[in-house]
Design an enzyme around this catalytic site. Sequence first.
Site, short mmCIF file in Angstrom:
data_model
loop_
_atom_site.label_atom_id
_atom_site.label_comp_id
_atom_site.label_asym_id
_atom_site.label_seq_id
_atom_site.Cartn_x
_atom_site.Cartn_y
_atom_site.Cartn_z
N LYS A 1 -19.17 -36.15 3.52
CA LYS A 1 -18.46 -37.05 2.59
C LYS A 1 -18.68 -36.82 1.26
CE LYS A 1 -18.79 -41.13 5.59
NZ LYS A 1 -19.55 -42.33 5.58
N ALA B 1 -22.94 -41.92 1.25
CA ALA B 1 -24.05 -42.41 2.21
C ALA B 1 -23.31 -42.50 3.54
CB ALA B 1 -24.61 -43.52 1.59
N ASP B 2 -24.04 -42.55 4.47
CA ASP B 2 -23.59 -42.75 5.79
C ASP B 2 -24.51 -43.74 6.70
OD1 ASP B 2 -21.16 -42.27 7.98
OD2 ASP B 2 -23.04 -42.13 9.08
N THR B 3 -24.10 -44.74 7.36
CA THR B 3 -24.94 -45.56 7.89
C THR B 3 -24.66 -45.62 9.52
OG1 THR B 3 -25.37 -46.99 5.82
CG2 THR B 3 -25.78 -48.19 8.00
N SER C 1 -28.38 -42.14 5.43
CA SER C 1 -28.61 -40.82 4.80
C SER C 1 -27.58 -40.85 3.27
CB SER C 1 -28.19 -39.77 5.58
OG SER C 1 -28.45 -38.53 4.87
#
Length: 216
Positions: free
Chosen positions: A65, A87-89, A124
């Site tokens: 991203k 960010a990625d959850t 992250s």
Amino acid sequence: MASSSEVSNPAARSKLVLASASPRRLALLQQAGIEPDALLPADVDETPLKNESAKELAKRLARSKAEVARRVARTREDLKNSYILSADTVVVVGKRVLPKAEVADEAAGCLRLLSGRQHRVYTSVCLITPKDTIRERFVETRVRFKRLSRDEFERYLASGEWRGKAGGYAIQGFAGTFVVKLVGSYTNVVGLPLYESVALLDGEGYPVRFSWLDAA
């Protein structure tokens, strides 16, 4: 730390791009007094790779991203020297990665797995600096849900609050009443671990407290 020229001249302040369309991530940054100069959500395929762990998935997607947003930002005169934050959850029960629920059946499946059990939320965070240095942080939070009654289950599905949420729930909403125990970062479960994100920005020279004096 912001330079004296940045303090006296807001136009000279470093620019920040948030590579997300999430109103929750934007609100968390705003809570810290940070207002992104642009939102450049990145459309990436979030399908896990074969044998890819949940941790590896979150890290790969956050970096992807950020890199997509960087390519766009570097073509714009007003953003070419900006910081890029993404960010990625990922929500995990055992080794199973739960989907970002888009339809009621997906949300129902998530709730059945979460009811009465502990799960983990991984996020992250990836920061790309104006010099194209890449910095990353990884955060894990453990959450335990109560055993949901049939009424709670059905009413939560009817609320629609789960739509577009990793794991089919939003802890900052009605689902907060399901949480029996939380170990770790609450803001991580919302979608952006605030301490780690601000520390990344601060450590790379972004003036995170630029607006604090205006709020006094």
